[in-house]
Scaffold this motif. Structure first.
Motif, mmCIF file in Angstrom:
data_model
loop_
_atom_site.group_PDB
_atom_site.id
_atom_site.type_symbol
_atom_site.label_atom_id
_atom_site.label_comp_id
_atom_site.label_asym_id
_atom_site.label_seq_id
_atom_site.Cartn_x
_atom_site.Cartn_y
_atom_site.Cartn_z
ATOM 1 N N LEU A 283 -41.563 7.927 17.858
ATOM 2 C CA LEU A 283 -42.426 6.776 17.598
ATOM 3 C C LEU A 283 -42.222 5.694 18.659
ATOM 4 C CD1 LEU A 283 -44.448 6.393 15.286
ATOM 5 C CD2 LEU A 283 -42.770 4.953 14.145
ATOM 6 N N LEU A 284 -40.969 5.485 19.073
ATOM 7 C CA LEU A 284 -40.697 4.496 20.109
ATOM 8 C C LEU A 284 -41.214 4.959 21.467
ATOM 9 C CD1 LEU A 284 -37.085 3.404 19.073
ATOM 10 C CD2 LEU A 284 -39.214 2.131 18.770
ATOM 11 N N SER A 285 -41.100 6.260 21.729
ATOM 12 C CA SER A 285 -41.652 6.799 22.979
ATOM 13 C C SER A 285 -43.165 6.620 23.027
ATOM 14 C CB SER A 285 -41.296 8.287 23.123
ATOM 15 O OG SER A 285 -39.894 8.463 23.217
ATOM 16 N N LEU A 286 -43.808 6.791 21.887
ATOM 17 C CA LEU A 286 -45.253 6.576 21.803
ATOM 18 C C LEU A 286 -45.588 5.127 22.127
ATOM 19 C CD1 LEU A 286 -48.113 7.583 20.844
ATOM 20 C CD2 LEU A 286 -47.481 6.723 18.579
ATOM 21 N N PHE B 245 -51.890 15.225 14.850
ATOM 22 C CA PHE B 245 -51.723 13.936 15.529
ATOM 23 C C PHE B 245 -51.769 12.835 14.466
ATOM 24 C CE2 PHE B 245 -53.709 16.757 18.626
ATOM 25 C CZ PHE B 245 -52.905 16.595 19.740
ATOM 26 N N PRO B 246 -50.681 12.573 13.767
ATOM 27 C CA PRO B 246 -50.710 11.645 12.627
ATOM 28 C C PRO B 246 -50.670 10.168 12.991
ATOM 29 C CG PRO B 246 -48.522 12.538 12.876
ATOM 30 C CD PRO B 246 -49.358 13.201 13.917
ATOM 31 N N VAL B 247 -50.294 9.834 14.228
ATOM 32 C CA VAL B 247 -50.150 8.427 14.621
ATOM 33 C C VAL B 247 -50.827 8.195 15.970
ATOM 34 C CG1 VAL B 247 -48.553 6.507 15.021
ATOM 35 C CG2 VAL B 247 -47.908 8.341 13.456
ATOM 36 N N ALA B 248 -51.549 7.085 16.064
ATOM 37 C CA ALA B 248 -52.094 6.628 17.341
ATOM 38 C C ALA B 248 -51.634 5.198 17.556
ATOM 39 C CB ALA B 248 -53.619 6.712 17.347
ATOM 40 N N TYR B 249 -51.496 4.804 18.812
ATOM 41 C CA TYR B 249 -50.984 3.464 19.121
ATOM 42 C C TYR B 249 -51.665 2.961 20.386
ATOM 43 C CZ TYR B 249 -47.805 -0.277 20.566
ATOM 44 O OH TYR B 249 -47.280 -1.488 20.951
ATOM 45 N N GLY B 250 -51.981 1.675 20.390
ATOM 46 C CA GLY B 250 -52.526 1.079 21.594
ATOM 47 C C GLY B 250 -53.485 -0.056 21.291
ATOM 48 N N ASP B 251 -54.162 -0.515 22.328
ATOM 49 C CA ASP B 251 -55.162 -1.570 22.213
ATOM 50 C C ASP B 251 -56.511 -0.894 21.982
ATOM 51 O OD1 ASP B 251 -56.930 -3.654 22.463
ATOM 52 O OD2 ASP B 251 -55.931 -4.562 24.193
ATOM 53 N N ARG C 92 -52.489 5.923 22.997
ATOM 54 C CA ARG C 92 -51.812 7.225 23.025
ATOM 55 C C ARG C 92 -51.768 7.772 21.597
ATOM 56 N NH1 ARG C 92 -48.831 8.292 27.745
ATOM 57 N NH2 ARG C 92 -47.632 9.902 26.684
ATOM 58 N N LYS C 93 -51.564 9.048 21.483
ATOM 59 C CA LYS C 93 -51.462 9.695 20.169
ATOM 60 C C LYS C 93 -50.181 10.513 20.109
ATOM 61 C CE LYS C 93 -54.489 13.394 21.884
ATOM 62 N NZ LYS C 93 -55.797 14.069 21.752
ATOM 63 N N MET C 94 -49.606 10.608 18.923
ATOM 64 C CA MET C 94 -48.380 11.388 18.747
ATOM 65 C C MET C 94 -48.704 12.768 18.222
ATOM 66 S SD MET C 94 -45.133 10.734 16.192
ATOM 67 C CE MET C 94 -44.289 9.620 17.307
ATOM 68 N N LYS C 95 -48.128 13.776 18.855
ATOM 69 C CA LYS C 95 -48.322 15.155 18.426
ATOM 70 C C LYS C 95 -47.052 15.683 17.772
ATOM 71 C CE LYS C 95 -49.800 19.765 19.870
ATOM 72 N NZ LYS C 95 -50.308 20.604 20.975
ATOM 73 N N ILE C 96 -47.221 16.265 16.595
ATOM 74 C CA ILE C 96 -46.096 16.877 15.903
ATOM 75 C C ILE C 96 -45.892 18.282 16.479
ATOM 76 C CG2 ILE C 96 -45.142 17.581 13.677
ATOM 77 C CD1 ILE C 96 -45.535 14.590 13.962
ATOM 78 N N ALA C 97 -44.691 18.538 16.934
ATOM 79 C CA ALA C 97 -44.397 19.838 17.535
ATOM 80 C C ALA C 97 -44.521 20.957 16.508
ATOM 81 C CB ALA C 97 -42.991 19.836 18.128
ATOM 82 N N ALA C 98 -44.943 22.123 16.978
ATOM 83 C CA ALA C 98 -45.108 23.263 16.083
ATOM 84 C C ALA C 98 -43.765 23.918 15.809
ATOM 85 C CB ALA C 98 -46.071 24.275 16.709
#
Length: 455
Positions: A326-329, A396-402, A449-455
């Protein structure tokens, strides 16, 4: 004059004292109900219990490799309890809801005053008590004397009391329509029970541009030149690289079509046309929010999770979300975009984020209700988007940005209604056709950006 009529049409001082008036940093008055103060205490207490329970769960994972189901169950219950205060937190943060609470209170007192005003000044408690006592005495003596002497030997008042009871019994027998059921109608409530319709708040995040054309076209810089050093008399060649492109955002059409019988429109207790307008407006908003997240871009808006140029950050664990991920995102976008950035996630993912701690052991999620601010994730606001996927492998459960810089919506035609009484006339129906033209597209992918959950 009846003393009850002297009731003043305002909120009593004893109730008004339960509301404190404070000033914000700009000197504006903001009223905070005592109920809100109670909620603040409850939220902060629940959050402390949440941290304690989650710390215990983490220790069990370290020691045994698995958490005690009882601890997990307790944590889930506290998490759900905290969810109940999300809406309250938003109201406190925006100073909304206080005026509504006072208006509701005033309405209750107005209703009480109206009810008291309807009482007759001659209808005193003493007179009612004396009348009731006399009737009971006549009825009681009549029952005894009718059994001992026979009903023919009763006084006129006693016979009347017994007959009144018989008539009243028949009048109040609502079990059958003919004995009074017709005279005891149901209480019809003028409010339709509706389940909550969830929608992603796309318009509060994106930039919305109205247009009178079929689409919006906007130039975009696609390449830059670079400044280079040169000797005092050295040769200078062109610093090539500046390029331009164009972004076009179409506004395709969406519709809703409903047929209603003419008799239903004529006889309904409700304004069905107004009800249909409200329903159609709500469903267009649902469609808009869903496409903002995952629209294909073909004949509909383009979603933030679909655009190929939106970069992704790995969650850091298989089928799970982590604090490091989450912090990397968050720190994966440029600083200029971070100033107005926010997280977008659904309620289920929010529950998972509440459990996360950074490298210093500090929880990423923090309640802001005590300070009159929104809750935050690592200091940044978040928006609940029901259309965002849950935490699962490959999602992709989380997106972050402007999002305002990253996404633009085109509004061509606001919702319109065509009332067609002809097409279905032979069937006795009236057709209602609602339509809107709107679209949306990612115009600056690097802002989110969007976060991808690894498989």
């Amino acid at each position: 004059m009846n003393t009850h009529m002297a009731t003043r049409s305002r909120v009593p001082a004893s109730i008004g004292m339960a509301i404190e008036t404070k000033k914000d940093g700009e000197g504006n008055k903001a009223e905070t109900p005592s109920e809100t103060k109670k909620a603040i205490t409850e939220v902060m207490t629940a959050f402390e219990e949440f941290k304690t329970a989650n710390d215990a769960r983490l220790k069990e994972l370290e020691a045994k490799g698995a958490a005690d189901p009882i601890s997990v169950d307790k944590l889930d219950k506290i998490n759900k309890h905290l969810d109940k205060f999300e809406d309250l937190n938003k109201r406190v943060a925006t100073a909304e809801g206080v005026k509504k609470a006072l208006d509701d209170l005033q309405e209750q007192f107005d209703e009480m005053e109206t009810a008291l005003a309807r009482r007759s000044t001659a209808d005193t408690p003493e007179a009612k008590a004396a009348e009731l006592k006399q009737r009971v005495n006549d009825w009681g003596r009549g029952v005894v004397d009718a059994y001992a002497k026979g009903e023919a030997n009763l006084t006129e008042d006693q016979r009347k009391a017994l007959q009144d009871v018989r008539d009243e019994y028949k009048a109040l027998s609502v079990g059958q329509d003919t004995t009074g059921g017709y005279l005891a109608p149901v209480d019809y409530v003028r409010e339709i029970i509706k389940s909550v319709t969830e929608m992603s708040p796309a318009r509060s995040l994106a930039r919305v541009r109205p247009t009178g054309m079929k689409s919006i076209s906007q130039p975009k810089r696609t390449g830059q030149f670079s400044a280079v050093r040169v000797a005092e008399q050295g040769p200078r060649s062109e610093t090539d690289g500046l390029r331009w492109g164009n972004v076009e955002i179409p506004a395709p059409e969406a519709y809703a079509l409903i047929d209603i019988s003419e008799q239903n429109l004529e006889d309904s207790f409700w304004d069905l046309e107004a009800e249909l307008r409200e329903e159609a407006s709500e469903q267009f908003a649902v469609l808009e929010g869903a496409e903002f997240v995952s629209g294909s871009g073909v004949g509909e808006a383009q979603g933030i999770l679909i655009h190929d140029d939106v970069a992704e950050t790995n969650s850091g664990a298989a089928a799970d979300i982590t604090a490091d991920g989450l912090l990397s995102l968050k720190y994966g976008i440029k600083t200029a975009y971070a100033r107005n950035a926010s997280f977008a996630l659904n309620r289920s993912t929010m529950g998972a984020v509440r459990r996360l701690k950074d490298g210093n052991g500090q929880y990423l999620w923090m309640p802001g209700i005590a300070m009159g601010r929104p809750n935050t994730i690592d200091g940044d606001p978040y928006v609940e988007c029901p259309d965002m996927p849950n935490v699962q492998a490959g999602a992709f459960p989380v997106a972050y940005g402007d999002f305002r810089k990253a996404y633009t919506m085109a509004d061509r035609v606001q919702m319109t209604l065509l009332r067609d009484p002809y097409t279905q006339a032979t069937s006795g129906n009236v057709r209602f056709l609602f339509r809107r033209r709107f679209g949306g597209q990612v115009v600056l992918a690097e802002a989110i950006r969007k976060m991808k959950i690894a498989a």
